[in-house]
Enzyme design. Structure first.
Site, short mmCIF file in Angstrom:
data_model
loop_
_atom_site.label_atom_id
_atom_site.label_comp_id
_atom_site.label_asym_id
_atom_site.label_seq_id
_atom_site.Cartn_x
_atom_site.Cartn_y
_atom_site.Cartn_z
N SER A 72 0.80 -1.23 0.00
CA SER A 72 0.00 0.00 0.00
C SER A 72 0.83 1.27 0.00
O SER A 72 0.29 2.36 -0.24
CB SER A 72 -0.96 0.01 1.19
OG SER A 72 -2.05 -0.84 0.96
N LYS A 75 0.55 3.36 -3.03
CA LYS A 75 -0.59 4.27 -3.23
C LYS A 75 -0.15 5.73 -3.18
O LYS A 75 -0.81 6.59 -3.76
CB LYS A 75 -1.67 3.99 -2.18
CG LYS A 75 -2.27 2.59 -2.32
CD LYS A 75 -3.15 2.22 -1.13
CE LYS A 75 -3.63 0.77 -1.24
NZ LYS A 75 -4.41 0.35 -0.06
N TYR A 199 -3.60 -2.47 -10.21
CA TYR A 199 -3.54 -2.32 -8.76
C TYR A 199 -2.66 -3.39 -8.12
O TYR A 199 -1.80 -3.08 -7.29
CB TYR A 199 -4.96 -2.38 -8.19
CG TYR A 199 -4.99 -2.34 -6.69
CD1 TYR A 199 -4.67 -1.17 -6.00
CD2 TYR A 199 -5.33 -3.47 -5.95
CE1 TYR A 199 -4.69 -1.14 -4.62
CE2 TYR A 199 -5.35 -3.44 -4.58
CZ TYR A 199 -5.02 -2.27 -3.91
OH TYR A 199 -5.03 -2.24 -2.54
N TYR A 251 -3.92 2.93 7.85
CA TYR A 251 -5.19 2.21 7.94
C TYR A 251 -6.04 2.81 9.06
O TYR A 251 -6.02 4.03 9.27
CB TYR A 251 -4.96 0.71 8.13
CG TYR A 251 -4.02 0.12 7.10
CD1 TYR A 251 -4.21 0.34 5.74
CD2 TYR A 251 -2.91 -0.65 7.47
CE1 TYR A 251 -3.35 -0.19 4.79
CE2 TYR A 251 -2.05 -1.19 6.53
CZ TYR A 251 -2.28 -0.96 5.19
OH TYR A 251 -1.43 -1.48 4.25
N VAL A 269 1.19 -3.78 3.96
CA VAL A 269 1.18 -5.08 4.63
C VAL A 269 2.42 -5.92 4.31
O VAL A 269 2.57 -7.01 4.85
CB VAL A 269 -0.12 -5.87 4.34
CG1 VAL A 269 -1.32 -5.12 4.87
CG2 VAL A 269 -0.25 -6.17 2.85
#
Length: 319
Positions: A72, A75, A199, A251, A269
């Site tokens: 992530s 992103k 993605y 998160y 993660v």
């Protein structure tokens, strides 16, 4: 409020070595991500940390040159690409608020008719991926994100880890559910499998702490790449990306991370956490064991120790 101050290289090396030594002796290391098979087999007994100052060479300790799946954290770079391509119109399709729910939750999507709360939870990043596909193929869009990482890290060797990407493609049912729901609500334009191909592959980019810290310096430098003084994002947009990292980057533990560390952060993660010290440096810490919220257990502790030793919290030094 006093601004964080620059730390001399030798002193910074002592601080990082001390953190790495202390982390090495900790028995509680978290658990590796089990739902992505390729991540489930990563050795828990690894820790690295690297600081990349805006001015000066990176300083590191531990397994700082070991490649890991950035997941992530990618992103941040896909959001940067999307802002370069479509600017503020992006915010018509994705929000800017913390979610308070797990990063792969569908609950708010149903309440809010397919508009994700922010670009750092999975549905938000899937919408960002869809934006990146508006005038290019999935392969071209992956290369755009990959080339941005390579340029910022000053390292052309950075690649997508194909084994991790294939693993995510095989096991990504929940992300498919999120994507299909948003497609049904009209917030995805490209075919779902094309969006997810981008993605999953961007999440599977492999980088080291050192590479990732160097790549993140543009956010510490108000949107400019320190390597060549080129503008990656405007100062205003860079500030907004770091604001989103502070509010949404860890998160549904983002508030806790801000409380304990006080730096804009984006976790993944794969066990990495990228933090920005505005005006000073970008920092990455990595250890593959995660806590209950999906953030690296030891990397989170390392950042608490780093801020305590340097006073780099944006809220002021510890007392």
């Amino acid at each position: 409020m006093p601004r964080p101050s620059v730390i001399e290289t030798g002193e910074l090396q002592v601080i990082l070595d001390d953190i790495a030594d202390r982390v090495a002796g900790m028995s509680e290391r978290g658990k590796v991500a089990q739902y992505i098979p390729e991540l489930a087999s990563v050795d828990l007994n690894q820790f690295g940390i690297a600081v990349a100052p805006i001015d000066g060479a990176p300083v590191s300790a531990g397994n700082a040159n070991t490649l890991f799946s950035i997941q992530s954290i990618s992103k941040v770079f896909s959001l940067t690409e999307a802002l370069q391509h479509v600017g503020a119109t992006l915010w018509q399709r994705v929000g800017r608020e913390p979610s308070g729910d797990p990063f792969n939750s569908i609950v708010q999507l149903e309440h809010e008719r397919g508009i994700p709360r922010n670009p750092f939870i999975n549905p938000g990043a899937i919408v960002v991926a869809d934006v990146l596909l508006e005038d290019r193929s999935s392969d071209e869009a992956v290369n755009d994100v990959l080339n941005l990482c390579r340029t910022l890290a000053e390292d052309a060797s950075i690649q997508v880890d194909k084994a991790v990407a294939d693993s995510e493609m095989r096991t990504g049912s929940r992300n498919r559910a999120l994507a299909h729901f948003m497609k049904a609500e009209g917030n995805l334009k490209a075919p779902v499998e094309d969006v997810l191909s981008l993605y999953f592959r961007q999440c599977s980019i492999a980088m080291s702490c050192r590479q990732l810290a160097v790549a993140g310096r543009y956010l510490a430098a108000a949107g400019q790449n320190p390597a060549d003084a080129s503008t990656v994002l405007s100062a205003q947009r860079a500030r907004r990306v770091t604001a989103l990292m502070m509010m949404c980057g860890s998160y549904d533990a983002s508030g806790e991370f801000a409380f304990r560390v006080g730096l804009p952060a984006k976790s993944g993660v794969g066990g990495g956490i990228l933090c920005i010290v505005p005006g000073i440096a970008a920092v990455t810490a990595w250890s593959p064991g995660l806590d209950a919220k999906g953030n690296s257990h030891l990397a989170s502790i390392a950042f608490q120790e780093l801020v305590r030793a340097t006073g780099w919290s944006v809220f002021g030094p510890s007392v």
